[in-house]
Design an enzyme around this catalytic site. Structure first.
Site, short mmCIF file in Angstrom:
data_model
loop_
_atom_site.label_atom_id
_atom_site.label_comp_id
_atom_site.label_asym_id
_atom_site.label_seq_id
_atom_site.Cartn_x
_atom_site.Cartn_y
_atom_site.Cartn_z
N ARG A 27 45.03 -53.12 -27.12
CA ARG A 27 45.39 -53.11 -28.54
C ARG A 27 46.11 -51.82 -28.94
NH1 ARG A 27 42.03 -56.65 -31.53
NH2 ARG A 27 42.19 -55.28 -33.32
N ASN A 98 36.46 -49.86 -38.50
CA ASN A 98 37.89 -50.19 -38.54
C ASN A 98 38.27 -50.45 -39.98
OD1 ASN A 98 37.82 -50.23 -35.79
ND2 ASN A 98 38.11 -52.44 -35.56
N LYS A 601 48.54 -53.20 -30.64
CA LYS A 601 48.79 -54.63 -30.42
C LYS A 601 48.54 -55.42 -31.69
CE LYS A 601 49.76 -58.29 -28.11
NZ LYS A 601 51.21 -58.53 -28.04
C1 F6R Z 1 56.62 -56.22 -31.10
C2 F6R Z 1 55.31 -56.54 -31.61
C3 F6R Z 1 55.06 -56.36 -33.07
C4 F6R Z 1 54.28 -57.59 -33.58
C5 F6R Z 1 53.88 -57.40 -35.05
C6 F6R Z 1 53.17 -58.63 -35.59
O1 F6R Z 1 56.67 -56.42 -29.71
O2 F6R Z 1 54.47 -56.94 -30.89
O3 F6R Z 1 56.24 -56.20 -33.78
O4 F6R Z 1 55.09 -58.71 -33.43
O5 F6R Z 1 53.02 -56.30 -35.17
O6 F6R Z 1 52.04 -58.94 -34.84
P1 F6R Z 1 51.36 -60.36 -34.93
O7 F6R Z 1 52.29 -61.35 -34.33
O8 F6R Z 1 50.08 -60.23 -34.17
O9 F6R Z 1 51.14 -60.66 -36.39
#
Ligand code: F6R
Length: 606
Positions: A27, A98, A601
């Site tokens: 993460r 968190n 992540k």
């Molecule tokens: C780029 C990346 C980030 C995520 C963004 C949204 O490689 O991983 O730009 O796409 O933080 O994350 P999610 O899809 O989990 O809402």
């Protein structure tokens, strides 16, 4: 971003906590720590990787109750003091948190005026002292945590450990927390990945829930008092152990997993007979699809780039206005919500705070939202209650790859479904279905012979900046390629619609500037070629992603062929070389591919 893991049972807690933290490493974090209850609360924490934490841990730590944390700095620098768990002054209460406590500054001042010395700069530490004040006034642990949380504003997923009680108290508000029930043992985490090896029986705490975990069970109540409706869920999705399977990095593994992941995403959903797609989880009847006024797609980063492809595909196939929005902007722009519109929240993790807030905003204004999500049971999936799981499987590298292609896949499926209801014929739909079915094989074909990626890397690795150009569906692909290279190789990148480049960014070009051009054989090809010529005329070096056999390749300094396909589906193929360029460049520059600096992540703070 920050991660929590906790354990209460009969086994030795410390090794389980460290193992739990390892599962959270993907993460992104900057420091980590554990607290174990034995005769005292034993806390160990340190800046750096979990492997650094392991080095400072004693060989054996007594105790079978503990909490652990990976921190991604928000309040305060990356220091040992700011790492979690935080202890109160006499070492009888430890806490991991968190989220963000918004009124922490005022609370710090009040605590300090009472003579309490705070050891860290964090907002989180204030909580542990407030809980202690409650305990000292005679409150039981649950009440002390409850009264503390009633006095703060902000977001939390937290666990509290007490020297004098065999229990863990957990609470959630805006930051995920999940309790896993094993045989005579209980686990808690902010991330289902960390629990999957221990149990599939999960309580997803809701905002406002508090839980007391003891040997005799889990008691979930509401912060405001009374019992909670949260009940056990059996995780159906088999997340399994995400290991590297012989690949040197998760990112490379995930790039190569894309054909299989896309097969999972479209399997059983392509409907050849009707020239359409089946997306039962959407719960959208034809009459609703037909009467919808417009479609809004909301996401961040890579998910937003997928939304932009969805926007174009939906408008083109279903002849209905569609708009992609950056979630962090959408939430605060007081957008007009029409209950007849269709809204999508697109997210790999299903926990991104900006996207989650946008969902709440739409729901508050009477709109309904459908999730396009990877992580089963995640906050966005549950809040939407309807949508499409993209079935990418666990994505561990911080840089998203296989989730992007499956988000695009799911949005294309929706565009077909809506298009068939509103606009195009069964025959046209059947053609798309046939072409769609071929894409995973074409991805495999490309990945078996990815072309001169190393030559592209030579051009970009020492560049001051790299420009990415594309038109139509290839414009968001250019943005995605730029994002990937920027985030893992730390090279400034600029993505522009190819035709817009001459209105400003062209000023950046000089002799040798690398420009990545995405030019499938679609209706934009000629215009994209014109933009490419404008770049060449200024001495730029062209890295061209083009269809196999297309004579356009002769114009490039480095030509990377991808298999020919239906132009509508081209982003699913054309993005793959850009992922490989980013990966190989990051390796060439010695960057930590799977854990790029400063990134997380799952971004669970706004
Ligand atoms: C780029 C990346 C980030 C995520 C963004 C949204 O490689 O991983 O730009 O796409 O933080 O994350 P999610 O899809 O989990 O809402």
């Amino acid at each position: 971003m920050c991660g929590i893991f906790g354990f209460l049972g009969n086994r030795s807690a410390a090794p389980l906590l460290v193992e739990g933290l390892r599962k959270l490493e993907y993460r992104g974090y900057d420091s980590s720590g554990i607290a174990v209850k034995n005769d005292n609360l034993q806390v160990h924490k340190i800046v750096g990787k979990v492997s650094e934490l392991s080095k400072i841990l004693p060989n054996h730590i007594d105790g079978n109750i503990g909490i652990a944390h990976t921190r991604w700095a928000t309040h305060g620098l990356v220091t040992n003091e700011n790492a979690h768990p935080h202890l109160n002054s006499d070492g009888t209460v430890a806490l991991v948190h968190n989220g963000i406590i918004d009124n922490a500054r005022g609370i710090r001042t009040r605590l300090e005026s009472k003579g309490i010395q705070l050891r860290s700069e964090t907002d989180s530490e204030t909580l542990v002292h407030m809980i202690t004040i409650g305990l000292n006034s005679g409150q039981e642990p649950l009440e002390a945590v409850r009264q503390t949380l009633k006095r703060v504003t902000g977001t939390w997923g937290l666990c509290v450990l007490f020297k004098d009680h065999d229990l863990i108290i957990c609470a959630r508000n805006g930051s995920p927390l999940i309790i896993g029930k094993g045989d005579d043992e209980t686990f808690v985490s902010s991330d289902p990945h960390a629990l999957s090896q221990h149990t599939q029986n999960i309580f997803f705490l809701e905002d406002g829930d508090m839980a007391v975990i003891t040997k005799s069970g889990i008691d979930i109540t509401r912060l405001e008092g009374g019992s909670s409706d949260t009940s056990i869920t059996v995780l159906e999705e088999e997340w399994g152990e995400a290991d590297m399977a012989g690949y040197p990095h998760f990112m490379l593994k995930e790039i190569y997993e894309q054909p299989e992941a896309l097969r999972r995403c479209i399997s059983g959903r392509l409907d050849y007979k009707n020239g359409s797609s089946k997306l039962g989880g959407l719960k959208l009847e034809p009459v609703r699809l037909h009467s919808a006024t417009h479609v809004r797609l909301i996401g961040c980063g890579t998910a937003y780039n997928a939304c932009r492809i969805g926007q174009l595909a939906i408008e083109s196939l279903a002849r209905i206005p569609a708009v992609a929005h950056v979630a962090s902007e959408f939430r605060y722009n007081n957008s007009v919500i029409n209950p007849n519109a269709i809204h999508f929240a697109v997210s790999q993790s299903g926990e991104t705070a900006d996207t989650l807030s946008a969902v709440k905003e739409i729901q508050l204004k009477g709109g309904s939202v459908h999730g396009i999500v990877n992580v089963v049971g995640s906050s966005i999936a549950r809040l939407c209650g309807q949508g499409v799981y993209i079935h990418s499987g666990p994505e561990q590298a911080v840089a998203s790859t296989k989730a992007f292609t499956n988000m695009v896949g799911a949005l294309l499926l929706f565009a077909m479904r809506m298009g068939r209801t509103r606009s195009f014929s069964r025959e046209k739909g059947q053609l798309i279905v046939k072409n769609f079915e071929k894409i995973p094989d074409l991805m495999e074909k490309y990945l078996s012979n990815p072309g001169p990626i190393d030559e592209a890397v030579e051009l970009v690795k020492d560049a001051k900046s790299v420009m990415f150009l594309g038109r139509g569906l290839s414009s968001p692909v250019a943005s995605e390629g730029a994002l990937k290279l920027m985030e893992i190789a730390y090279i400034p990148c600029l993505a522009y619609p190819a035709g817009e480049m001459k209105h400003g960014p062209i000023a950046l070009l000089e002799e040798g500037s690398p420009v990545v051009v995405i030019a499938p054989n679609d209706k934009h090809r000629e215009k994209t070629m014109a933009a490419m010529h404008e770049c060449k005329a200024r001495g730029a070096k062209i890295i061209l992603i083009h269809e196999e056999g297309d004579s356009i390749a002769e114009e490039a300094d480095v030509a990377i062929p991808i298999p020919a396909c239906d132009p509508l589906l081209s982003p699913l193929l054309s993005v793959v070389p850009t992922q490989l360029i980013a990966y190989q460049t990051a390796l060439a520059l010695g960057c930590d591919v799977d854990r790029p600096r400063n990134l997380a992540k799952s971004v669970t703070v706004e």
